[in-house]
Design a protein around this motif. Structure first.
Motif, mmCIF file in Angstrom:
data_model
loop_
_atom_site.group_PDB
_atom_site.id
_atom_site.type_symbol
_atom_site.label_atom_id
_atom_site.label_comp_id
_atom_site.label_asym_id
_atom_site.label_seq_id
_atom_site.Cartn_x
_atom_site.Cartn_y
_atom_site.Cartn_z
ATOM 1 N N ASP A 1 -10.390 -25.602 30.921
ATOM 2 C CA ASP A 1 -9.481 -25.931 32.021
ATOM 3 C C ASP A 1 -9.867 -27.255 32.662
ATOM 4 O O ASP A 1 -11.051 -27.563 32.817
ATOM 5 C CB ASP A 1 -9.524 -24.856 33.116
ATOM 6 N N HIS B 1 -7.493 -25.868 39.997
ATOM 7 C CA HIS B 1 -6.915 -26.218 38.701
ATOM 8 C C HIS B 1 -6.249 -27.581 38.822
ATOM 9 O O HIS B 1 -5.698 -27.916 39.869
ATOM 10 C CB HIS B 1 -5.846 -25.208 38.287
ATOM 11 N N LYS C 1 -3.412 -29.841 36.627
ATOM 12 C CA LYS C 1 -2.502 -29.926 35.491
ATOM 13 C C LYS C 1 -2.514 -31.372 35.023
ATOM 14 O O LYS C 1 -2.420 -32.291 35.829
ATOM 15 C CB LYS C 1 -1.112 -29.482 35.894
ATOM 16 N N GLU D 1 -0.703 -34.659 36.564
ATOM 17 C CA GLU D 1 -0.298 -34.379 37.931
ATOM 18 C C GLU D 1 -1.491 -34.508 38.852
ATOM 19 O O GLU D 1 -2.625 -34.370 38.435
ATOM 20 C CB GLU D 1 0.253 -32.957 38.057
ATOM 21 N N ASN E 1 -3.164 -23.298 43.238
ATOM 22 C CA ASN E 1 -4.208 -22.977 42.265
ATOM 23 C C ASN E 1 -5.608 -23.231 42.783
ATOM 24 O O ASN E 1 -6.526 -23.433 42.015
ATOM 25 C CB ASN E 1 -4.005 -23.809 40.989
#
Length: 126
Positions: free
Chosen positions: A63, A95, A97, A100, A107
């Motif tokens: 991740d 998190h 993405k 982004e 998150n």
């Protein structure tokens, strides 16, 4: 003073009970940067302590994460020689993405003293 860094979670270690009342946990992120056409990869090891040791559980290896941390240092003397140790103490992870900006709230996770996640919703009317 607080710092933050974004990278890929590549390792997560077990909780270590250091004393009856103190526990730690380490995890590592990978951070690659293009410097003058050459990609340099660094591996940064963080430490979580006490109620923050559950933070890495919400993330999978691979991740993309943003880690908020403090830098802490300790000095001790042994056999007349001064020794130093520096820790990167993580206190929050989110998190990320790809492509982004990190979005706090959806998150991100912070933990109460009993290791239960809290939402990061600001319920103030202003």
């Amino acid at each position: 003073m607080s710092f933050e860094i974004t990278g890929k979670l590549v390792a997560r270690y077990n909780i270590v009970q250091r004393t009856e009342t103190f526990k730690t946990r380490e995890f590592v992120i990978e951070k690659s940067e293009d410097i003058g056409g050459r990609v340099i990869t660094n591996y940064i090891k963080f430490q979580c302590v006490q109620d923050k040791t559950a933070i890495p559980d919400r993330f999978n290896i691979g991740d993309e994460v943003k880690v908020m941390f403090n830098i802490k240092g300790t000095k001790w003397t042994k056999d007349g020689k001064e020794n130093y140790i520096t820790n990167l103490d993580a206190w929050r992870m989110e998190h990320v993405k790809l492509g982004e900006q990190p979005v706090a709230g959806d998150n991100s996770y912070e933990f109460t003293s009993d290791n239960t996640p809290t939402d990061n919703v600001d319920d103030l009317p202003f």
